[in-house]
Motif scaffolding. Structure first.
Motif, PDB file in Angstrom:
ATOM      1  N   VAL A  67       0.832  -1.210   0.000  1.00 18.72           N
ATOM      2  CA  VAL A  67       0.000   0.000   0.000  1.00 18.72           C
ATOM      3  C   VAL A  67       0.865   1.258   0.000  1.00 18.72           C
ATOM      4  O   VAL A  67       0.521   2.259  -0.639  1.00 18.72           O
ATOM      5  N   TYR A  68       1.997   1.198   0.686  1.00 19.80           N
ATOM      6  CA  TYR A  68       2.844   2.394   0.749  1.00 19.80           C
ATOM      7  C   TYR A  68       3.738   2.542  -0.484  1.00 19.80           C
ATOM      8  O   TYR A  68       3.863   3.648  -1.036  1.00 19.80           O
ATOM      9  N   PHE A  69       4.348   1.445  -0.940  1.00 18.69           N
ATOM     10  CA  PHE A  69       5.341   1.548  -1.999  1.00 18.69           C
ATOM     11  C   PHE A  69       4.770   1.382  -3.408  1.00 18.69           C
ATOM     12  O   PHE A  69       5.333   1.924  -4.369  1.00 18.69           O
ATOM     13  N   ALA A  70       3.683   0.613  -3.572  1.00 17.93           N
ATOM     14  CA  ALA A  70       3.153   0.361  -4.909  1.00 17.93           C
ATOM     15  C   ALA A  70       2.755   1.641  -5.651  1.00 17.93           C
ATOM     16  O   ALA A  70       3.097   1.793  -6.836  1.00 17.93           O
ATOM     17  N   PRO A  71       2.029   2.588  -5.015  1.00 16.57           N
ATOM     18  CA  PRO A  71       1.689   3.823  -5.741  1.00 16.57           C
ATOM     19  C   PRO A  71       2.921   4.590  -6.215  1.00 16.57           C
ATOM     20  O   PRO A  71       2.909   5.209  -7.284  1.00 16.57           O
ATOM     21  N   ALA A  72       3.993   4.542  -5.438  1.00 15.98           N
ATOM     22  CA  ALA A  72       5.218   5.248  -5.825  1.00 15.98           C
ATOM     23  C   ALA A  72       5.847   4.614  -7.065  1.00 15.98           C
ATOM     24  O   ALA A  72       6.306   5.309  -7.981  1.00 15.98           O
TER      25      ALA A  72
END
Length: 211
Positions: A67-72
């Motif tokens: 959830v934290y790294f995938a959008p980046a």
């Protein structure tokens, strides 16, 4: 030692915030998930069921990271670590709560629905006066277990660098070369879970008078 205790007390506030916000969002989010799971529209039911299987079948710590790294990585978007933690925990627990809701709803005998209609109850009256009290009474023990687990799972947000209780205890432990802060943090988690257990025990006792 006193300084460590005060530091951990301060970090407990963040833990309680994570816990409270996760409950605030996951409890209502579980309702449409449960409805979709029980839907007579097969594609919707299959889609929701597949989503529940993925979320319940993968580690929560992996979901936090995703959830934290995938959008980046996918969209070059970055956002607050705390926000990512709440989103991941809320979605994860909503999936578990959805299955608990579904089990409680489907445990109500079909005859009660038919009897309520014969007696002239509207759908709203039937839901809130007859079904809801029974469903709540049936699902409360399972909900209590999940909420207690949530108290402990808040420690997983430390993987994203959120300065909650467990991460603060780890930092203090590394600095002092002592496991004492970890054990003190464990005591804090135990106290929080005792409070949660007492709340659910009190609620179950009150609902036991319902017939």
């Amino acid at each position: 030692m006193t300084k460590i205790i005060f530091q951990l007390l301060g970090a407990s506030v963040m833990t309680i915030e994570v816990f409270a916000l996760t409950l605030l969002f996951s409890l209502p989010l579980a309702i449409p998930l449960a409805a979709g799971r029980m839907s007579k529209i097969k594609p919707l039911a299959y889609t929701v069921n597949a989503f529940l299987l993925v979320i319940r079948g993968t580690p929560l710590i992996l979901q936090l990271i995703a959830v934290y790294f995938a959008p980046a990585y996918l969209f070059s978007l970055s956002y607050n670590r705390f926000t990512a933690s709440i989103i991941a925990l809320s979605v994860n627990y909503a999936c578990y709560f959805a299955e608990i809701y579904r089990g409680g709803i489907q445990s109500i005998p079909r005859g009660q629905y038919e009897a309520a209609k014969v007696m002239g109850y509207t759908n709203a009256q039937m839901s809130f006066r007859i079904m809801l009290p029974q469903v709540v009474k049936k699902i409360l023990p399972a909900m209590g277990n999940e909420v207690i687990t949530l108290v402990k799972d808040t420690s997983l947000v430390s993987v994203l660098g959120v300065a909650e209780l467990f991460r603060t205890a780890q930092t203090s432990s590394s600095r002092l070369f002592s496991t004492t802060p970890i054990f003190i943090a464990g005591l804090f988690y135990f106290i929080m879970n005792c409070v949660v257990s007492q709340v659910f025990a009190y609620t179950e006792k009150k609902l036991s008078y319902y017939r």
